[in-house]
Design a protein around this motif. Structure first.
Motif, mmCIF file in Angstrom:
data_model
loop_
_atom_site.group_PDB
_atom_site.id
_atom_site.type_symbol
_atom_site.label_atom_id
_atom_site.label_comp_id
_atom_site.label_asym_id
_atom_site.label_seq_id
_atom_site.Cartn_x
_atom_site.Cartn_y
_atom_site.Cartn_z
ATOM 1 N N ARG A 26 -11.506 9.456 -4.313
ATOM 2 C CA ARG A 26 -11.955 8.725 -5.381
ATOM 3 C C ARG A 26 -10.714 7.723 -5.880
ATOM 4 O O ARG A 26 -11.072 6.774 -6.366
ATOM 5 N N THR A 27 -9.768 8.226 -5.632
ATOM 6 C CA THR A 27 -8.273 7.549 -5.919
ATOM 7 C C THR A 27 -7.885 6.474 -4.897
ATOM 8 O O THR A 27 -7.721 5.324 -5.372
ATOM 9 N N ASN A 28 -7.921 6.664 -3.710
ATOM 10 C CA ASN A 28 -7.241 5.937 -2.614
ATOM 11 C C ASN A 28 -8.651 5.505 -1.840
ATOM 12 O O ASN A 28 -8.473 4.229 -1.149
ATOM 13 N N GLY A 29 -9.986 5.778 -1.951
ATOM 14 C CA GLY A 29 -10.799 5.408 -1.036
ATOM 15 C C GLY A 29 -10.994 5.833 0.465
ATOM 16 O O GLY A 29 -11.997 6.184 0.888
ATOM 17 N N ARG A 30 -9.689 6.188 0.912
ATOM 18 C CA ARG A 30 -9.739 6.698 2.437
ATOM 19 C C ARG A 30 -8.719 7.921 2.199
ATOM 20 O O ARG A 30 -7.578 7.945 1.580
ATOM 21 N N VAL A 31 -9.123 8.898 3.102
ATOM 22 C CA VAL A 31 -8.273 9.991 3.567
ATOM 23 C C VAL A 31 -8.102 10.221 4.887
ATOM 24 O O VAL A 31 -8.967 9.917 5.816
ATOM 25 N N LEU A 32 -6.880 10.464 5.434
ATOM 26 C CA LEU A 32 -6.315 11.059 6.770
ATOM 27 C C LEU A 32 -6.497 12.402 6.847
ATOM 28 O O LEU A 32 -5.635 13.052 6.146
ATOM 29 N N ALA A 33 -7.207 12.916 7.926
ATOM 30 C CA ALA A 33 -7.188 14.374 8.062
ATOM 31 C C ALA A 33 -5.777 14.902 8.283
ATOM 32 O O ALA A 33 -5.225 15.981 7.853
ATOM 33 N N ALA A 34 -4.900 14.338 9.257
ATOM 34 C CA ALA A 34 -3.406 14.765 9.463
ATOM 35 C C ALA A 34 -2.683 14.830 8.116
ATOM 36 O O ALA A 34 -2.239 16.001 7.963
ATOM 37 N N THR A 35 -2.956 13.923 7.522
ATOM 38 C CA THR A 35 -2.180 13.777 6.146
ATOM 39 C C THR A 35 -2.574 15.083 5.285
ATOM 40 O O THR A 35 -1.702 15.543 4.632
ATOM 41 N N LEU A 36 -3.707 15.323 4.948
ATOM 42 C CA LEU A 36 -4.277 16.199 4.163
ATOM 43 C C LEU A 36 -3.853 17.449 4.594
ATOM 44 O O LEU A 36 -3.637 18.482 3.822
ATOM 45 N N ALA A 37 -4.049 17.768 5.963
ATOM 46 C CA ALA A 37 -3.627 18.971 6.527
ATOM 47 C C ALA A 37 -2.081 19.529 6.126
ATOM 48 O O ALA A 37 -1.820 20.567 5.865
ATOM 49 N N THR A 38 -1.346 18.277 6.204
ATOM 50 C CA THR A 38 0.137 18.682 5.977
ATOM 51 C C THR A 38 0.491 18.832 4.408
ATOM 52 O O THR A 38 0.937 19.955 3.962
ATOM 53 N N GLU A 39 -0.612 18.018 3.448
ATOM 54 C CA GLU A 39 -0.356 18.086 2.163
ATOM 55 C C GLU A 39 -0.862 19.402 1.797
ATOM 56 O O GLU A 39 -0.371 20.049 0.859
ATOM 57 N N LEU A 40 -2.035 19.964 2.353
ATOM 58 C CA LEU A 40 -2.671 21.374 1.766
ATOM 59 C C LEU A 40 -2.145 22.560 2.751
ATOM 60 O O LEU A 40 -2.827 23.564 2.248
ATOM 61 N N GLN A 41 -1.268 22.208 3.498
ATOM 62 C CA GLN A 41 -0.673 23.309 4.315
ATOM 63 C C GLN A 41 -1.795 24.254 5.097
ATOM 64 O O GLN A 41 -1.974 25.438 4.626
ATOM 65 N N THR A 42 -2.774 23.374 5.734
ATOM 66 C CA THR A 42 -3.778 23.916 6.492
ATOM 67 C C THR A 42 -3.790 23.472 7.704
ATOM 68 O O THR A 42 -3.136 22.239 8.015
ATOM 69 N N SER A 43 -4.870 23.541 8.821
ATOM 70 C CA SER A 43 -4.808 23.031 9.989
ATOM 71 C C SER A 43 -5.991 21.516 9.764
ATOM 72 O O SER A 43 -6.766 21.673 8.813
ATOM 73 N N GLU A 44 -5.975 20.744 10.509
ATOM 74 C CA GLU A 44 -6.865 19.747 10.604
ATOM 75 C C GLU A 44 -8.214 19.912 10.997
ATOM 76 O O GLU A 44 -9.155 19.494 10.313
ATOM 77 N N HIS A 45 -8.529 21.202 11.703
ATOM 78 C CA HIS A 45 -9.825 21.705 11.870
ATOM 79 C C HIS A 45 -10.457 22.201 10.602
ATOM 80 O O HIS A 45 -11.752 21.794 10.369
ATOM 81 N N THR A 46 -9.663 22.753 9.648
ATOM 82 C CA THR A 46 -10.077 23.097 8.304
ATOM 83 C C THR A 46 -10.541 21.720 7.294
ATOM 84 O O THR A 46 -11.334 21.679 6.793
ATOM 85 N N ILE A 47 -9.639 20.810 7.620
ATOM 86 C CA ILE A 47 -9.857 19.562 6.561
ATOM 87 C C ILE A 47 -10.991 18.979 7.456
ATOM 88 O O ILE A 47 -11.844 18.438 6.455
#
Length: 264
Positions: A26-47
């Motif tokens: 909602r803030t950015n309009g777009r998200v990247l799985a790799a960035t979220l995985a790093t930020e949330l300390q989880t795997s890209e598969h989970t994202i």
């Protein structure tokens, strides 16, 4: 003892991660799985699983590498006509600045384009071809307009005519300028629509016109819809609202030759 940000992120439950991702969308309009995985300390598969769930819930559209926020423009036409009227009028005032006398203008359906119809100058010898009954009503009995209403089926909740009849008529037109309706716009994904027939008609409008202009309310920017219409660089003139952040404006200017900000 106050937890660090990393500890707080690592302790998120699955539903909390999804809410985090949704807020980021909602803030950015777009998200990247790799960035979220790093930020949330989880795997890209989970994202990717979270993004799939959010897409199933109608919040976003999966794209390569991540997701885009789904445009809020999938509401019935009657609802959209009553929303953000003043904002659309300001966009329309900016948009008609590119209109020149004696032009043939192809005016797509949509609430912002109805505002453009109202803002078009009288006594300019304009020919306006439109599939929008509402836009047609705004032009009737005004001096200096030759108005052609495109026929066809008007679907429930739609703002204009669609289908084979409308498509055939649009294919026979050669317009100087088209004000194209856009349900969603993203620099990478381009212009998109919510219905297949609508997208097909919009693609025909693009082919039939010398120049393409789009006026967009801010909530449609950096969003997605199911059916592709045209790449972002096919748009010659893009009109946006004054609240678009400078960084986002720079991104838009990189793909569109002429980006104009409407006066607040």
């Amino acid at each position: 003892m106050q937890r660090t940000r990393q500890e707080a992120v690592e302790g998120l439950l699955p539903e909390q991660r999804e809410q985090f991702i949704l807020e980021r969308l909602r803030t950015n309009g777009r998200v990247l799985a790799a960035t979220l995985a790093t930020e949330l300390q989880t795997s890209e598969h989970t994202i990717r699983r979270h993004l799939r769930d959010l897409a199933d819930q109608g919040h976003c559209k999966r794209v390569y590498g991540g997701a885009l926020l789904l445009s809020p423009a999938g509401k019935p036409a009657a609802v959209r006509m009553g929303e953000a009227v003043d904002r659309k009028a300001r966009l329309a005032a900016a948009a008609v600045s590119i209109v020149r006398p004696k032009q043939i203008i192809l005016l797509d359906a949509g609430s912002t384009n109805v505002a453009i119809a109202e803002a078009l100058p009288d006594n300019a010898g304009l020919t306006v071809v439109t599939n929008s009954p509402e836009a047609c009503l705004r032009l009737l009995n005004r001096p200096g307009f030759d108005v052609i209403l495109v026929g066809g089926r008007i679907a429930s909740g739609a703002a204009g005519s669609l289908g084979a009849t409308a498509l055939l008529q649009i294919q026979q037109i050669r317009a100087d300028l088209c004000f194209l309706g856009a349900c969603a716009f993203d620099p990478d994904e381009g212009v998109a629509a919510f219905e297949a027939e609508d997208a097909e008609l919009k693609r025909a409008m693009v082919k039939a016109s010398g120049q393409i202009a789009i006026a967009l309310t801010s909530e449609k920017l950096m969003t997605a819809a199911p059916f592709s219409v045209a790449p972002a660089n096919a748009v010659d003139h893009l009109f946006v609202e004054a609240d678009v952040p400078a960084e986002r404006l720079t991104t838009l200017e990189a793909v569109c030759d002429n980006v104009m900000v409407a006066r607040p």
